[in-house]
Each structure stands twice: as structure tokens, then as C-alpha cells.
Write a protein that holds these residues in place. Structure first.
Motif, PDB file in Angstrom:
ATOM      1  N   TYR A 123     -10.878   3.038   3.537  1.00 33.34           N
ATOM      2  CA  TYR A 123      -9.961   2.023   3.727  1.00 33.34           C
ATOM      3  C   TYR A 123     -10.531   0.567   3.822  1.00 33.34           C
ATOM      4  O   TYR A 123      -9.947  -0.587   3.391  1.00 33.34           O
ATOM      5  CB  TYR A 123      -8.965   2.100   5.155  1.00 33.34           C
ATOM      6  CG  TYR A 123      -8.086   3.473   4.909  1.00 33.34           C
ATOM      7  CD1 TYR A 123      -7.027   3.266   4.170  1.00 33.34           C
ATOM      8  CD2 TYR A 123      -8.730   4.495   5.402  1.00 33.34           C
ATOM      9  CE1 TYR A 123      -6.403   4.591   3.808  1.00 33.34           C
ATOM     10  CE2 TYR A 123      -7.644   5.699   5.376  1.00 33.34           C
ATOM     11  CZ  TYR A 123      -6.730   5.662   4.553  1.00 33.34           C
ATOM     12  OH  TYR A 123      -5.956   6.616   4.437  1.00 33.34           O
ATOM     13  N   PHE A 156      -1.186   5.913  -3.846  1.00 29.10           N
ATOM     14  CA  PHE A 156      -1.151   6.101  -2.266  1.00 29.10           C
ATOM     15  C   PHE A 156      -0.398   7.442  -1.947  1.00 29.10           C
ATOM     16  O   PHE A 156      -0.868   8.039  -1.147  1.00 29.10           O
ATOM     17  CB  PHE A 156      -0.808   4.878  -1.462  1.00 29.10           C
ATOM     18  CG  PHE A 156      -0.796   4.951  -0.110  1.00 29.10           C
ATOM     19  CD1 PHE A 156      -1.831   4.612   0.764  1.00 29.10           C
ATOM     20  CD2 PHE A 156       0.492   5.436   0.519  1.00 29.10           C
ATOM     21  CE1 PHE A 156      -1.696   4.541   2.195  1.00 29.10           C
ATOM     22  CE2 PHE A 156       0.530   5.547   2.088  1.00 29.10           C
ATOM     23  CZ  PHE A 156      -0.674   5.170   2.671  1.00 29.10           C
ATOM     24  N   ASN A 167       2.444   2.037  -3.089  1.00 33.07           N
ATOM     25  CA  ASN A 167       1.747   2.382  -4.508  1.00 33.07           C
ATOM     26  C   ASN A 167       1.701   3.738  -4.635  1.00 33.07           C
ATOM     27  O   ASN A 167       1.723   4.659  -3.891  1.00 33.07           O
ATOM     28  CB  ASN A 167       0.241   1.927  -4.045  1.00 33.07           C
ATOM     29  CG  ASN A 167      -0.565   2.039  -5.192  1.00 33.07           C
ATOM     30  OD1 ASN A 167      -1.048   3.207  -5.369  1.00 33.07           O
ATOM     31  ND2 ASN A 167      -0.929   0.900  -5.730  1.00 33.07           N
ATOM     32  N   THR A 224      -3.753  -3.079   5.781  1.00 30.84           N
ATOM     33  CA  THR A 224      -4.122  -2.097   5.027  1.00 30.84           C
ATOM     34  C   THR A 224      -4.360  -0.974   6.102  1.00 30.84           C
ATOM     35  O   THR A 224      -4.445   0.325   5.968  1.00 30.84           O
ATOM     36  CB  THR A 224      -5.579  -2.265   4.411  1.00 30.84           C
ATOM     37  OG1 THR A 224      -5.364  -3.049   3.334  1.00 30.84           O
ATOM     38  CG2 THR A 224      -6.216  -1.401   3.908  1.00 30.84           C
ATOM     39  N   ASN A 273     -12.979  -0.248   1.541  1.00 28.52           N
ATOM     40  CA  ASN A 273     -13.047  -0.317   0.083  1.00 28.52           C
ATOM     41  C   ASN A 273     -11.749  -0.763  -0.319  1.00 28.52           C
ATOM     42  O   ASN A 273     -11.404  -1.651  -1.287  1.00 28.52           O
ATOM     43  CB  ASN A 273     -13.448   0.991  -0.772  1.00 28.52           C
ATOM     44  CG  ASN A 273     -14.936   1.094  -0.914  1.00 28.52           C
ATOM     45  OD1 ASN A 273     -15.498   0.272  -1.703  1.00 28.52           O
ATOM     46  ND2 ASN A 273     -15.549   1.895   0.004  1.00 28.52           N
ATOM     47  N   MET A 274     -10.470  -0.404   0.039  1.00 26.94           N
ATOM     48  CA  MET A 274      -9.264  -0.670  -0.198  1.00 26.94           C
ATOM     49  C   MET A 274      -8.994  -2.228   0.088  1.00 26.94           C
ATOM     50  O   MET A 274      -8.205  -2.850  -0.809  1.00 26.94           O
ATOM     51  CB  MET A 274      -8.060   0.280   0.518  1.00 26.94           C
ATOM     52  CG  MET A 274      -6.745   0.169  -0.016  1.00 26.94           C
ATOM     53  SD  MET A 274      -5.606   1.187   0.947  1.00 26.94           S
ATOM     54  CE  MET A 274      -6.361   2.848   0.480  1.00 26.94           C
ATOM     55  N   ARG A 289     -10.925  -4.170  -2.445  1.00 23.05           N
ATOM     56  CA  ARG A 289     -10.481  -3.906  -4.059  1.00 23.05           C
ATOM     57  C   ARG A 289      -9.067  -4.962  -4.107  1.00 23.05           C
ATOM     58  O   ARG A 289      -8.727  -5.746  -5.115  1.00 23.05           O
ATOM     59  CB  ARG A 289     -10.006  -2.688  -4.290  1.00 23.05           C
ATOM     60  CG  ARG A 289     -10.779  -1.922  -4.705  1.00 23.05           C
ATOM     61  CD  ARG A 289     -10.823  -0.542  -5.298  1.00 23.05           C
ATOM     62  NE  ARG A 289      -9.913   0.338  -4.565  1.00 23.05           N
ATOM     63  CZ  ARG A 289     -10.461   1.135  -3.836  1.00 23.05           C
ATOM     64  NH1 ARG A 289     -11.758   1.558  -3.750  1.00 23.05           N
ATOM     65  NH2 ARG A 289      -9.715   1.903  -3.189  1.00 23.05           N
ATOM     66  N   SER A 290      -8.366  -5.108  -2.918  1.00 25.23           N
ATOM     67  CA  SER A 290      -6.898  -5.862  -2.789  1.00 25.23           C
ATOM     68  C   SER A 290      -7.302  -7.218  -2.902  1.00 25.23           C
ATOM     69  O   SER A 290      -6.589  -7.995  -3.548  1.00 25.23           O
ATOM     70  CB  SER A 290      -6.478  -5.597  -1.507  1.00 25.23           C
ATOM     71  OG  SER A 290      -5.276  -6.350  -1.231  1.00 25.23           O
ATOM     72  N   ARG A 325       0.908  -1.252   0.007  1.00 26.56           N
ATOM     73  CA  ARG A 325       0.058  -0.160   0.294  1.00 26.56           C
ATOM     74  C   ARG A 325       0.758   1.361   0.032  1.00 26.56           C
ATOM     75  O   ARG A 325       0.615   2.225  -0.802  1.00 26.56           O
ATOM     76  CB  ARG A 325      -1.012   0.123   1.114  1.00 26.56           C
ATOM     77  CG  ARG A 325      -1.838  -0.966   1.316  1.00 26.56           C
ATOM     78  CD  ARG A 325      -2.963  -0.674   0.365  1.00 26.56           C
ATOM     79  NE  ARG A 325      -3.710  -2.087   0.193  1.00 26.56           N
ATOM     80  CZ  ARG A 325      -3.367  -2.886  -0.933  1.00 26.56           C
ATOM     81  NH1 ARG A 325      -2.525  -2.681  -1.769  1.00 26.56           N
ATOM     82  NH2 ARG A 325      -4.293  -4.184  -1.065  1.00 26.56           N
TER      83      ARG A 325
END
Length: 432
Positions: free
Chosen positions: A197, A21, A18, A234, A199-200, A203-204, A15
Motif C-alpha cells: 500500500y 482493486f 478501481n 489509501t 507503493n500504491m 503510484r497515485s 481505490r
């Protein structure tokens, strides 16, 4: 345990490294401070603009009442014909023409006044004009009835209710709003963090599932460990980003305020009123109310509910990510996540401020899906420690239960492809 640490480390590094990010970590405070500065600058421009209003008074009553103020200039066109006055307003591009016709009675006059303008006038301007006219006509009515205006004015009573508890401590009338601001900001930040986060995490999971990387990882790691590692990794990245936002945003706001000279004094407040004794007393009471807030309890509770609420919802996000093949398919499962969060915000703003210790506020501060938001909004109003403890224990119990259920869905769904699961299908997976 070593596998869990490796997964946490992998997720955190993935993360933080990225590009999106990194860019958003440093760009978001710049955008936020830029927006605040832009709004403050536009508000300053709007306040500096002077409106020019013409008036045509056939009665002659208001010739001395329309006086120029800091933002309105009045122009008397009463000596011109009405049509010429209208044309002059259009040619000179004034903000409008107030027409006061001559009538036989004040009651008729009050219903006959007109304002000519090509565009709708400002509501604040209309309200001030109406107040001037209403005050004048009221005084005229008093005179017609033989009443002494000085006696009436001297007879008016100004009431200022002082608020004091039974221990003798005084408080401000704005006390409830101050408490609501502190609790509301904490609850709103918590909701946004969960959505962003969570949602993060989802998605991961979807990304690894769609790339079939998960099939290799799952061969050496238990599904529950993988899910918890993603959530923790995360969350650590999110906490780091959040801290950078707070520090960088605070520094940028201080710099912008000093460079551009942004006045923290709210627009529209007359400085002379603040210097009055009542105004000074009110400001002192507001500062006292802020100092009396349980700030330590609020900060500690924020972190506890922050972690608890994030784990609770991130487990659901992870389970949804494992159950679907694409982010589009996940939309059908978003309602059970968004609805409690929105419900918590609405209950907080519409119920807590009116009755922080009422049945609705108390019940929703105990329900685990809404308690992180509602309880944070209640704490500034003074909540018994045992209510906070019960709320936290219920939240911890719900985290264990939801994580267990989410782990079962995650274990089955992570290797399931080409099928859009329904709620009935997810319920079956919990039994496996």
C-alpha cells in the motif's frame, strides 16, 4: 479540515472502485487458498507413493533387517548374479539397488556399500537405509567384543527435560517456536502491507503528477493536506481489502478442508506416538503455551504498529512519488525503504528467537524504522510495558518528524518536472 475529508473520501472511493482493486480483493484469497490446497494435495500424493528398492546382500547379515514400511518396499535380489540384479532393477524401473559387498571387517564394509540408481535417491530413504545398516553393524561390533546387547539396550537412558518457571508453571520445549510463529506472522503481514500500500500511495502521486491533475488540485488544497489525504484514503481502502482477505480466506479454507477432507495433522507424524503419554503431555503443554500468550496485547500492538509503521513509510513513499516523474525513476530511492524492513525481518527471525531480550533485539525494537516488525516479534516472549511504550512514543515522534520532512519534499517536488532529483537535491528541498 473539510478539504482533508474530501481528499480522503476521493482517494478511498478511487481505490475501491478501481477494477484491479476489486478483482484482486476477491481473487487473491481464491489464489492463496488454491495454492494451499494444491500443496496439500501434492503432499498427499507424494506421501502415498511407495518406493521400491532392491538390495543385494553378499554378507547375509541384513536379509531380515530390510522390512517393508508404509512408503518403502524392499526386494531381495541376493540370490541373483549382481549384473542380473542390476538389469532387473532397470527393466522393472525400481528406485534403485543397494549393494552390500562382503568384506573382512565391519569398518571396511561400512565404507564399501553402494546404491545404484539412474536418478539421485531420496535423502530420507538413504538416511533410513544408513540407520538400519549402522545399527546392525554396531550390534555386530558389540557382539565381537563380548558385550551383551540386552544389557546395553536396558542401560540406555532416555532424558526428557521438563521446563518450568519459578512460579511452578510448566511449559513446552516448543514454546519459543510457538511465540516466534505468532510474532513472525504479525511482523511479516505488517511488512507486506507497508510495501503493497505504500507503493500504491507512490503510484497515485506519480499518476496525478504525470497527468498534470495535481496542478489543479494544489491550487485549492495545501500540499500537506493532499499528502495526508492520499495516505489516509489509501490506508482505509487497504484495511478494507485486508479484512475482506482475512474473512473470505478463512471461509474458503474451512470449506476446502471440509470438502476435500484435508487432515490438519502434519505429514510424517506417527499417530501412535501422539497417543503415548509423553506425546499427550507435550501437546497439552503446547496448548497451554498458546493460551498463555499475550494475544490481546499482540492484537492491540499489531494495530498500533500497523498504523504507525504504515504512516511512517507511506510518508516516505509519497515524498518519493512527488520527487520523480515516473515509477522507473523511483527505483533509486527504494533502498532506504526496503532495507530497514528487510533488516527488521532478519533481526526478528535470527535474533529474537535466540535472545528476545538481548541487546540486538531490544535496540532494533526501539528504532522506529524497524520497531513495528521487531517489537511485534518480541511481544509474545513477554516485553515490559515500559519498553513497548517507549517504542511507540519513539515511533509517534518519528512519524511527526518524517511527515514534516516528507511534506517539504512533497510541496516542492509535486510541481517539479523534467528533472531527476538526487539525494542532495532532496535535502535542499527540505530547507525551503
Amino acid at each position: 479540515m473539510s478539504n482533508l475529508k474530501l481528499i480522503i473520501k476521493r482517494e478511498f472511493i478511487a481505490r475501491v472502485r478501481n477494477r484491479t482493486f476489486v478483482v484482486m480483493t476477491f481473487l487473491s484469497p481464491l489464489i492463496m487458498v488454491g495454492m494451499i490446497s494444491l500443496i496439500a494435495w501434492l503432499a498427499t500424493l507424494n506421501n502415498d507413493e511407495i518406493r521400491k528398492v532392491a538390495f543385494y546382500d553378499e554378507t547375509g547379515l541384513f536379509s531380515t533387517d530390510f522390512k517393508d514400511s508404509s512408503d518403502i518396499d524392499y526386494i531381495d535380489y541376493s540370490d541373483l548374479p549382481l549384473n542380473d540384479a542390476k538389469d532387473s532393477v532397470v527393466i522393472k524401473k525400481l528406485d534403485g539397488l543397494l549393494y552390500v559387498p562382503k568384506k573382512s571387517s565391519n569398518s571396511e564394509l561400512a565404507k564399501s556399500i553402494q546404491f545404484y540408481a539412474d536418478e539421485a535417491p531420496s535423502i530420507s530413504i538413504l538416511n533410513r537405509i544408513e540407520e538400519i545398516i549402522a545399527s546392525k553393524l554396531t550390534n555386530q561390533n558389540f557382539k565381537e567384543k563380548g558385550l551383551d546387547l540386552d544389557v546395553i539396550e536396558n542401560s540406555k537412558a532416555k532424558v526428557n527435560i521438563l521446563i518450568e518457571n519459578f512460579s511452578g508453571e510448566k511449559t513446552s520445549k516448543m514454546s519459543s517456536y510457538i511465540k516466534m510463529i505468532f510474532g513472525g506472522v504479525a511482523g511479516y503481514f505488517l511488512m507486506m502491507f507497508i510495501i503493497i500500500y505504500g507503493n500504491m500511495v507512490m503510484r497515485s502521486v506519480i499518476e496525478e503528477k504525470s497527468n498534470r491533475i495535481i496542478e489543479i488540485i494544489i491550487s485549492s488544497v495545501k500540499p500537506l493536506q493532499l499528502m495526508m489525504g492520499k495516505i489516509l484514503g489509501t490506508s482505509f481502502a487497504g484495511i478494507l481489502q485486508f479484512l475482506i482477505w482475512v474473512i473470505l480466506g478463512g471461509v474458503l479454507l474451512a470449506v476446502v478442508s471440509s470438502v476435500f477432507g484435508i487432515d490438519p495433522q502434519p505429514a510424517g507424524i506417527d499417530q501412535s506416538l501422539i497417543m503415548q503419554e509423553d506425546g499427550q503431555q507435550e501437546i497439552q503443554l503446547i496448548l497451554q503455551d498458546i493460551m498463555k500468550l499475550p494475544l490481546g496485547t499482540l492484537v492491540l500492538s499489531f494495530f498500533i504498529y500497523f498504523i504507525g509503521g504504515y504512516f511512517l513509510y507511506s510518508s516516505i513513499y509519497a515524498a518519493i512519488g512527488a520527487a520523480v516523474d515516473s515509477e522507473t525513476d523511483s527505483q533509486q530511492f527504494m533502498l532506504p525503504i526496503i532495507l530497514p524492513l528487510m533488516l527488521g525481518i532478519y533481526v526478528g527471525f535470527f535474533s529474537v528467537i535466540e535472545n528476545p531480550h538481548g541487546t540486538v533485539s531490544t535496540v532494533f525494537s526501539m528504532i522506529p524504522l524497524t520497531s513495528p516488525i521487531v517489537m511485534l516479534m518480541r511481544i509474545p516472549f513477554g516485553v515490559p510495558w515500559w519498553e513497548v511504550l517507549i517504542s511507540m512514543l519513539l515511533l509517534v515522534g518519528s512519524i511527526i518528524f518524517i511527515t514534516w520532512m516528507a511534506g517539504k519534499i512533497y510541496r516542492v517536488g509535486i510541481l517539479m518536472y523534467g528533472k531527476k532529483p538526487s539525494y542532495k537535491e532532496l535535502f535542499k528541498w527540505m530547507k525551503y
